[in-house]
Design a protein around this motif. Structure first.
Motif, mmCIF file in Angstrom:
data_model
loop_
_atom_site.group_PDB
_atom_site.id
_atom_site.type_symbol
_atom_site.label_atom_id
_atom_site.label_comp_id
_atom_site.label_asym_id
_atom_site.label_seq_id
_atom_site.Cartn_x
_atom_site.Cartn_y
_atom_site.Cartn_z
ATOM 1 N N PRO A 86 42.711 33.037 41.140
ATOM 2 C CA PRO A 86 42.378 33.198 39.787
ATOM 3 C C PRO A 86 43.202 32.194 38.707
ATOM 4 O O PRO A 86 42.704 32.046 37.557
ATOM 5 C CB PRO A 86 42.411 34.639 39.361
ATOM 6 N N ASN A 87 44.659 31.939 38.990
ATOM 7 C CA ASN A 87 45.425 31.115 38.285
ATOM 8 C C ASN A 87 44.920 29.701 38.159
ATOM 9 O O ASN A 87 45.565 28.854 37.267
ATOM 10 C CB ASN A 87 46.962 31.092 38.839
ATOM 11 N N HIS A 88 43.919 29.184 39.048
ATOM 12 C CA HIS A 88 43.765 27.894 39.308
ATOM 13 C C HIS A 88 42.211 27.471 39.258
ATOM 14 O O HIS A 88 41.213 28.315 39.757
ATOM 15 C CB HIS A 88 44.338 27.263 40.589
ATOM 16 N N SER A 89 41.960 26.199 39.299
ATOM 17 C CA SER A 89 40.253 25.676 39.447
ATOM 18 C C SER A 89 40.454 25.611 40.989
ATOM 19 O O SER A 89 41.230 25.055 41.785
ATOM 20 C CB SER A 89 40.382 24.320 38.828
ATOM 21 N N ARG A 114 44.332 37.634 44.935
ATOM 22 C CA ARG A 114 43.396 37.712 43.630
ATOM 23 C C ARG A 114 44.432 38.176 42.423
ATOM 24 O O ARG A 114 43.892 38.251 41.334
ATOM 25 C CB ARG A 114 42.457 38.641 43.718
ATOM 26 N N ALA A 115 45.635 38.399 42.838
ATOM 27 C CA ALA A 115 46.514 39.174 41.652
ATOM 28 C C ALA A 115 47.203 37.835 40.943
ATOM 29 O O ALA A 115 47.124 36.487 41.244
ATOM 30 C CB ALA A 115 47.544 39.804 42.149
ATOM 31 N N PRO A 116 47.784 37.957 39.744
ATOM 32 C CA PRO A 116 48.356 37.113 38.988
ATOM 33 C C PRO A 116 49.542 36.354 39.639
ATOM 34 O O PRO A 116 49.917 35.241 39.062
ATOM 35 C CB PRO A 116 48.653 37.435 37.598
ATOM 36 N N GLY A 117 50.342 37.130 40.282
ATOM 37 C CA GLY A 117 51.574 36.780 40.871
ATOM 38 C C GLY A 117 52.810 36.709 39.568
ATOM 39 O O GLY A 117 53.664 35.999 39.612
ATOM 40 N N ASP A 135 36.261 38.194 39.745
ATOM 41 C CA ASP A 135 35.522 37.058 40.066
ATOM 42 C C ASP A 135 35.859 36.200 41.379
ATOM 43 O O ASP A 135 35.654 35.244 41.681
ATOM 44 C CB ASP A 135 35.317 35.848 38.992
ATOM 45 N N PHE A 136 37.045 37.040 41.821
ATOM 46 C CA PHE A 136 37.572 36.487 43.169
ATOM 47 C C PHE A 136 36.689 35.982 44.047
ATOM 48 O O PHE A 136 36.709 34.846 44.780
ATOM 49 C CB PHE A 136 38.794 37.423 43.740
ATOM 50 N N PHE A 177 40.575 45.845 48.573
ATOM 51 C CA PHE A 177 39.352 44.665 48.109
ATOM 52 C C PHE A 177 39.344 43.670 48.822
ATOM 53 O O PHE A 177 38.251 43.153 49.458
ATOM 54 C CB PHE A 177 39.852 44.373 46.539
ATOM 55 N N SER A 178 40.396 42.564 49.262
ATOM 56 C CA SER A 178 40.609 41.931 49.848
ATOM 57 C C SER A 178 40.106 41.888 51.419
ATOM 58 O O SER A 178 39.840 40.990 52.113
ATOM 59 C CB SER A 178 41.851 40.566 49.727
ATOM 60 N N ALA A 179 40.644 43.020 51.911
ATOM 61 C CA ALA A 179 40.299 43.413 52.983
ATOM 62 C C ALA A 179 38.762 43.306 53.378
ATOM 63 O O ALA A 179 38.191 42.922 54.334
ATOM 64 C CB ALA A 179 40.858 44.884 53.449
ATOM 65 N N ARG A 180 37.995 44.210 52.704
ATOM 66 C CA ARG A 180 36.583 44.023 52.617
ATOM 67 C C ARG A 180 35.808 42.960 52.527
ATOM 68 O O ARG A 180 34.992 42.273 53.447
ATOM 69 C CB ARG A 180 35.984 45.053 51.692
#
Length: 333
Positions: A86-89, A114-117, A135-136, A177-180
């Motif tokens: 999500p930080n990037h195009s 999907r986290a901001p880091g 929106d990930f 979330f990302s696991a699913r």
């Protein structure tokens, strides 16, 4: 019969730590030195993680650092653990990793989170618009489409280099979330047990239960992150681990610092409440001598049944960091 340590692959997660009194230049030299050693020792992949606005972590320009590591090694896989998408195009990431894959064919991994880091202010500076990560899935799909062949997509906007390249995409997560999502897309999944230990087994179960075979992956493949600090004695390892404990303490105080030297006693540095938080977050860490690490690492594998384990070793001295990975190599290879 369960898996043994010699049945699975082992890899390295590097946060490119900036030590107190040092700088990013030395950090990158240390990362390359470590990568060359673990390549020689038989580790499978070397991943670096995207973090921002943290004085003790130098891997903010993750794609650039991947190129540096890949260019200084010859066969170990190199990738992101991960790119915080999500930080990037998605187009920019497709182009960057298409460039890396073109330079170092069949050696580049693209791990996505999907986290901001970072904290929310830094996330705002990076993204310019608010995002809760929901929106990930759409971002992953857009990125994946850019990497397909032009004959398949006929996109007007094309990732060059990038399109048509077989760059493995992994999804990373510290919850389900990302696991699913990884399961539903038939992608490999990496779980951040090194800082989210309580959710490890539930997230892995979610991944296995939701897995649908894809043209990328016929069977689920799970990698789990773990902190390991190995030394010649248990006492030495516990001492070295205080650098990592201090780093997490600075994070929960919202005052991140460079990686500090180890200390003889943490009790003077944290409150009882802070100690409980740090210990809970780091409770899956494996700290000790070769014998202790071997026993605890097998127990960790028994619990997770991972296909691969990726190891983070946050210690102050580069010599101690190399020694830790060398001890693990003796155990598992």
């Amino acid at each position: 019969m369960g898996k043994t340590l010699k049945d699975i692959k082992f890899s390295v997660l590097d946060l490119a730590p900036i030590k107190e009194g040092s700088n990013a230049t030395e950090s990158f030299k240390n990362s390359l030195e470590l990568a060359r050693h673990v390549e020689k020792w038989g580790y499978n992949r070397y991943w670096v993680a995207e973090h921002h606005s943290m004085p003790g972590i130098a891997s903010s320009a993750t794609s650039v650092l991947i190129g540096y590591i890949a260019g200084g090694t010859s066969k170990i896989r190199v990738g992101s653990g991960g790119i915080m998408l999500p930080n990037h195009s998605p187009l920019v990431i497709a182009e960057q990793f298409g460039t890396l894959e073109s330079m170092y064919p069949n050696r580049i991994d693209l791990g996505l989170g999907r986290a901001p880091g970072s904290d929310q202010l830094t996330a705002r500076a990076l993204r310019r618009y608010p995002s809760d990560g929901n929106d990930f899935p759409e971002l992953v799909e857009e990125l994946s489409t850019y990497l397909k062949s032009h004959e398949e997509t006929r996109l007007s906007v094309r990732a060059i280099p990038g399109e048509g390249l077989a760059i493995p995409i992994w999804l990373l997560g510290s919850s389900d979330f990302s696991a699913r999502l990884a399961g539903s897309l038939g992608l490999p999944f990496a779980f951040a047990s090194h800082f989210s230990p309580d959710y490890t087994v539930p997230a892995l179960n979610t991944y296995y239960n939701s897995f649908t075979p894809s043209d990328k992956l016929k069977q689920p493949y799970a990698m789990v992150g773990v902190n390991i600090i190995a030394a010649d004695t248990d006492e030495r390892a516990e001492f070295l681990a205080t650098s990592s404990q201090q780093q997490f303490l600075s994070l929960i105080r919202n005052t991140p610092t460079q990686l500090k030297p180890p200390v003889p006693n943490m009790e003077a540095l944290w409150t009882t409440y802070e100690k409980s938080i740090v210990q809970k977050q780091l409770k899956a860490s494996i700290i000790g001598s070769e014998e202790t690490v071997a026993r605890k690492l097998q127990a960790f594998l028994d619990e997770t049944q991972a296909d691969e384990i990726i190891i983070n070793t946050q210690v102050y001295s580069q010599t101690d960091r190399l020694r830790s990975y060398e001890i693990v190599k003796k155990i598992v290879m």
